[in-house]
Design a protein around this motif. Sequence first.
Motif, mmCIF file in Angstrom:
data_model
loop_
_atom_site.group_PDB
_atom_site.id
_atom_site.type_symbol
_atom_site.label_atom_id
_atom_site.label_comp_id
_atom_site.label_asym_id
_atom_site.label_seq_id
_atom_site.Cartn_x
_atom_site.Cartn_y
_atom_site.Cartn_z
ATOM 1 N N THR A 70 0.861 -1.183 0.000
ATOM 2 C CA THR A 70 0.000 0.000 0.000
ATOM 3 C C THR A 70 0.894 1.228 0.000
ATOM 4 O OG1 THR A 70 -1.738 -1.173 1.201
ATOM 5 C CG2 THR A 70 -1.839 1.234 1.208
ATOM 6 N N ALA A 71 0.839 2.008 -1.093
ATOM 7 C CA ALA A 71 1.777 3.118 -1.260
ATOM 8 C C ALA A 71 1.064 4.377 -1.756
ATOM 9 C CB ALA A 71 2.886 2.721 -2.234
ATOM 10 N N SER A 72 -0.176 4.558 -1.340
ATOM 11 C CA SER A 72 -0.973 5.672 -1.850
ATOM 12 C C SER A 72 -1.034 6.864 -0.907
ATOM 13 C CB SER A 72 -2.403 5.192 -2.150
ATOM 14 O OG SER A 72 -2.998 4.630 -0.989
ATOM 15 N N ILE A 118 -1.161 7.113 -10.167
ATOM 16 C CA ILE A 118 -0.053 7.735 -9.464
ATOM 17 C C ILE A 118 -0.576 9.064 -8.942
ATOM 18 C CG2 ILE A 118 2.284 8.673 -9.664
ATOM 19 C CD1 ILE A 118 2.765 6.610 -11.876
ATOM 20 N N GLY A 119 -0.738 9.137 -7.626
ATOM 21 C CA GLY A 119 -1.364 10.300 -7.016
ATOM 22 C C GLY A 119 -0.464 11.512 -6.940
ATOM 23 N N ALA A 121 -1.601 1.254 -6.384
ATOM 24 C CA ALA A 121 -1.650 2.711 -6.533
ATOM 25 C C ALA A 121 -0.465 3.312 -5.790
ATOM 26 C CB ALA A 121 -2.964 3.254 -5.984
ATOM 27 N N TYR A 122 0.219 4.254 -6.426
ATOM 28 C CA TYR A 122 1.377 4.910 -5.824
ATOM 29 C C TYR A 122 1.074 6.398 -5.633
ATOM 30 C CZ TYR A 122 4.136 0.766 -7.042
ATOM 31 O OH TYR A 122 4.631 -0.517 -7.136
ATOM 32 N N ASN A 146 -4.552 1.944 -18.595
ATOM 33 C CA ASN A 146 -4.813 3.377 -18.576
ATOM 34 C C ASN A 146 -4.162 3.979 -17.338
ATOM 35 O OD1 ASN A 146 -6.365 3.026 -20.864
ATOM 36 N ND2 ASN A 146 -8.301 3.002 -19.769
ATOM 37 N N LEU A 147 -3.475 5.116 -17.508
ATOM 38 C CA LEU A 147 -2.649 5.670 -16.442
ATOM 39 C C LEU A 147 -3.027 7.119 -16.173
ATOM 40 C CD1 LEU A 147 -0.167 5.482 -14.534
ATOM 41 C CD2 LEU A 147 1.250 6.154 -16.498
ATOM 42 N N THR A 148 -3.231 7.429 -14.893
ATOM 43 C CA THR A 148 -3.472 8.797 -14.450
ATOM 44 C C THR A 148 -2.344 9.226 -13.530
ATOM 45 O OG1 THR A 148 -5.878 8.576 -14.593
ATOM 46 C CG2 THR A 148 -5.036 10.340 -13.202
#
Length: 211
Positions: free
Chosen positions: A51-53, A91-92, A72-73, A108-110
């Motif tokens: 968990t790296a969000s 990627i937040g 999720a990073y 798909n990447l955000t």
Amino acid sequence: AKGNGNRLVSWNYQNNVALSIGTALSGNGTLVNGAAGTLNLGGTATVSTLTASAVGNTVNYSGGTQTLKVTAYHHLTLSGGAKTFGAIATIGGNLTLSASATATTGANLTISGNFDVGSGTTFTVSSDTITVTGATSVSGTLSHTSTTGTKTYNGNVTINSGGVMSEDVAEPIAYGGNVTINSGGTLTENGAATPIALSAKEKRAAQRSIL
């Protein structure tokens, strides 16, 4: 905390400091990288749950050939060789490539923060959608190789000396800010695509080629 070998996680563990694992992060437990945590991975990451969000945390993949853990990073940094990006979708914070890293999208990447393609690195956007909210800086190679999926760069895009941003096939790319091409930088557009429409002023200080 620094470990030059393996770390086996068989329970829930939260990291709030700088933790370096040189060889393998494994086990059937959960590692949570807290908001103040920096996780440096030099080898494999096969732990059941990563968990790296948390806002502010960073995960660095610094080994050679590595397969990234799909999760999720917040901040994600890649360096030192070919990375299997897999189906990472969120990627937040920032995505940063340095020191000869290469990667290709697998979903798909955000990217909600900034996107930095460093000198000597290559990031390939294949048949996926990419959306970057923050600024994009290209000193290496950022290529787009498929007509499938929308490509949207909402922040300013800067192509630095030695940097190449290429549209290899006929696909539209949307820019929401300024596009600045510094001396020695190259933006390559495919002439068969919908012409790139800039919603802000495009600055050309170097090369721009239309295929």
